[in-house]
Design a protein around this motif. Structure first.
Motif, PDB file in Angstrom:
ATOM      1  N   CYS A 198       4.136   6.911   4.977  1.00 44.81           N
ATOM      2  CA  CYS A 198       3.154   5.855   4.715  1.00 44.81           C
ATOM      3  C   CYS A 198       3.398   4.637   5.595  1.00 44.81           C
ATOM      4  CB  CYS A 198       3.201   5.453   3.236  1.00 44.81           C
ATOM      5  SG  CYS A 198       2.598   6.709   2.088  1.00 44.81           S
TER       6      CYS A 198
ATOM      7  N   ALA B  31      -4.079   2.293   0.729  1.00 46.02           N
ATOM      8  CA  ALA B  31      -3.216   3.140  -0.101  1.00 46.02           C
ATOM      9  C   ALA B  31      -3.793   4.539  -0.247  1.00 46.02           C
ATOM     10  CB  ALA B  31      -3.025   2.497  -1.474  1.00 46.02           C
ATOM     11  N   LEU B  32      -5.105   4.638  -0.346  1.00 45.77           N
ATOM     12  CA  LEU B  32      -5.752   5.946  -0.467  1.00 45.77           C
ATOM     13  C   LEU B  32      -5.522   6.787   0.782  1.00 45.77           C
ATOM     14  CD1 LEU B  32      -7.672   7.808  -2.101  1.00 45.77           C
ATOM     15  CD2 LEU B  32      -9.573   6.690  -0.911  1.00 45.77           C
TER      16      LEU B  32
ATOM     17  N   ALA C  73       0.832  -1.209   0.000  1.00 41.98           N
ATOM     18  CA  ALA C  73       0.000   0.000   0.000  1.00 41.98           C
ATOM     19  C   ALA C  73       0.864   1.255   0.000  1.00 41.98           C
ATOM     20  CB  ALA C  73      -0.932  -0.015   1.209  1.00 41.98           C
TER      21      ALA C  73
ATOM     22  N   MET D  88      -3.066   6.451   2.941  1.00 41.43           N
ATOM     23  CA  MET D  88      -1.642   6.791   2.983  1.00 41.43           C
ATOM     24  C   MET D  88      -1.314   7.921   2.020  1.00 41.43           C
ATOM     25  SD  MET D  88       0.201   3.065   3.235  1.00 41.43           S
ATOM     26  CE  MET D  88       0.131   2.060   4.722  1.00 41.43           C
ATOM     27  N   ALA D  89      -1.918   7.880   0.834  1.00 43.14           N
ATOM     28  CA  ALA D  89      -1.676   8.938  -0.151  1.00 43.14           C
ATOM     29  C   ALA D  89      -2.174  10.281   0.358  1.00 43.14           C
ATOM     30  CB  ALA D  89      -2.346   8.582  -1.472  1.00 43.14           C
TER      31      ALA D  89
ATOM     32  N   ASN E  50       1.490   9.528  -5.503  1.00 41.04           N
ATOM     33  CA  ASN E  50       1.865  10.862  -5.029  1.00 41.04           C
ATOM     34  C   ASN E  50       3.049  11.427  -5.802  1.00 41.04           C
ATOM     35  OD1 ASN E  50      -0.146  11.196  -3.172  1.00 41.04           O
ATOM     36  ND2 ASN E  50       1.069  10.511  -1.420  1.00 41.04           N
TER      37      ASN E  50
ATOM     38  N   ALA F   9       0.752   4.112  -2.861  1.00 40.03           N
ATOM     39  CA  ALA F   9       0.472   5.507  -2.508  1.00 40.03           C
ATOM     40  C   ALA F   9       1.621   6.416  -2.921  1.00 40.03           C
ATOM     41  CB  ALA F   9       0.223   5.622  -1.008  1.00 40.03           C
ATOM     42  N   THR F  10       2.847   5.961  -2.761  1.00 37.48           N
ATOM     43  CA  THR F  10       4.007   6.786  -3.110  1.00 37.48           C
ATOM     44  C   THR F  10       4.113   6.988  -4.615  1.00 37.48           C
ATOM     45  OG1 THR F  10       5.168   5.952  -1.151  1.00 37.48           O
ATOM     46  CG2 THR F  10       6.488   7.042  -2.839  1.00 37.48           C
TER      47      THR F  10
END
Length: 285
Positions: free
Chosen positions: A216, A152-153, A74, A155-156, A82, A78-79
């Protein structure tokens, strides 16, 4: 009246604007020792209460390995998102002037000010099956809440400002004459971006990406509400360590935490090495 002799030039380290180097250095080292080093050392000492065999049994258990996989996967997703979106957002904020730009620039810092638990509740409400976005996505067969996508959302959402705010100052100081010189030599916009602009931004981009990824890895509040927290499926490592604390198994919690600590440390070391290489390559003739 005799003339005064000119004052001799002071030695190295003297005559600085901010005096008291020893005092400021001492306070800085004291702060680093109490606020940073002491908690980390305590974490390592508590984890070391387990013997090597017990430590390995804790950190390599199937549930722990599944949490590493969920967390790292995740965080990577996310990274990556981003990196692309944060770069584009920073570019728009620096290079273009449009109505509402200042408002958009202020919104970027919202994840810093907003409690992560509140962000998690809001994201869960929006992307649940009956939420504003969750309902139409569910009609398409896409489930966000209580899945790794939701993790992931979240964390983003919390890590986006790290990339934007790291890139913005470098973009603002970027000399436009370099681009004009490349354009006069016949280079197109794509060539100028990839051969002139991007190499200058790479060190700052690497710093922002590493900070965002590390953020994250340690995210907790925004994730636990939208993750569902199902072992082997949507349970992150931070939550597993928290569960061990609630069970009063402090050595196991510390052992699991040291894995993420080591991962973040290795990431930062590698990123610093890549930044140094990028700077040397940029300065090379």
């Amino acid at each position: 009246m005799p003339r005064r002799r000119p004052t001799k030039t002071k030695g190295k380290g003297q005559g600085r604007v901010v005096p008291g180097f020893r005092l400021s250095l001492g306070l800085t080292l004291l702060y680093a020792a109490l606020i940073i080093c002491l908690p980390l050392a305590t974490l390592i000492v508590v984890g070391a209460r387990l013997g090597p065999a017990d430590y390995w049994a804790v950190v390599s258990s199937p549930r722990a390995v599944a949490s590493y996989r969920v967390t790292l996967g995740a965080a990577a997703l996310a990274t990556i998102f981003n990196t692309v979106y944060g770069f584009a957002l920073a570019w728009v904020l620096v290079r273009h002037d449009f109505p509402g730009r200042r408002i958009l620039d202020a919104i970027v810092d919202l994840p810093f000010a907003l409690p992560t638990a509140v962000a998690g509740v809001a994201l869960t409400a929006i992307f649940a099956k009956n939420g504003w976005f969750g309902e139409p996505l569910a009609a398409l067969g896409i489930k966000v809440a209580y899945t790794p996508i939701g993790i992931a959302l979240a964390m983003a959402f919390t890590s986006l400002p790290f990339i934007v705010r790291t890139l913005q100052p470098v973009m603002e100081e970027l000399d436009g004459e370099i681009e004009e010189a490349a354009r006069t030599l016949g280079a197109g916009n794509v060539t100028i971006f990839f051969r002139v602009v991007l190499p200058i931004l790479v060190p700052a981009l690497l710093a922002g990406v590493s900070l965002a990824f590390a953020r994250c890895l340690g995210e907790f509040g925004a994730v636990i509400f939208i993750a569902g927290n199902q072992p082997y499926s949507t349970e992150i490592t931070a939550l597993l360590a928290f569960i061990r604390i609630e069970e009063y198994d402090y050595p196991a919690a510390a052992a699991i935490a040291t894995v993420m600590l080591g991962t973040a440390f290795v990431l930062l070391v590698v990123t610093n090495a890549l930044q140094a290489f990028a700077r040397r390559h940029e300065l090379a003739p």
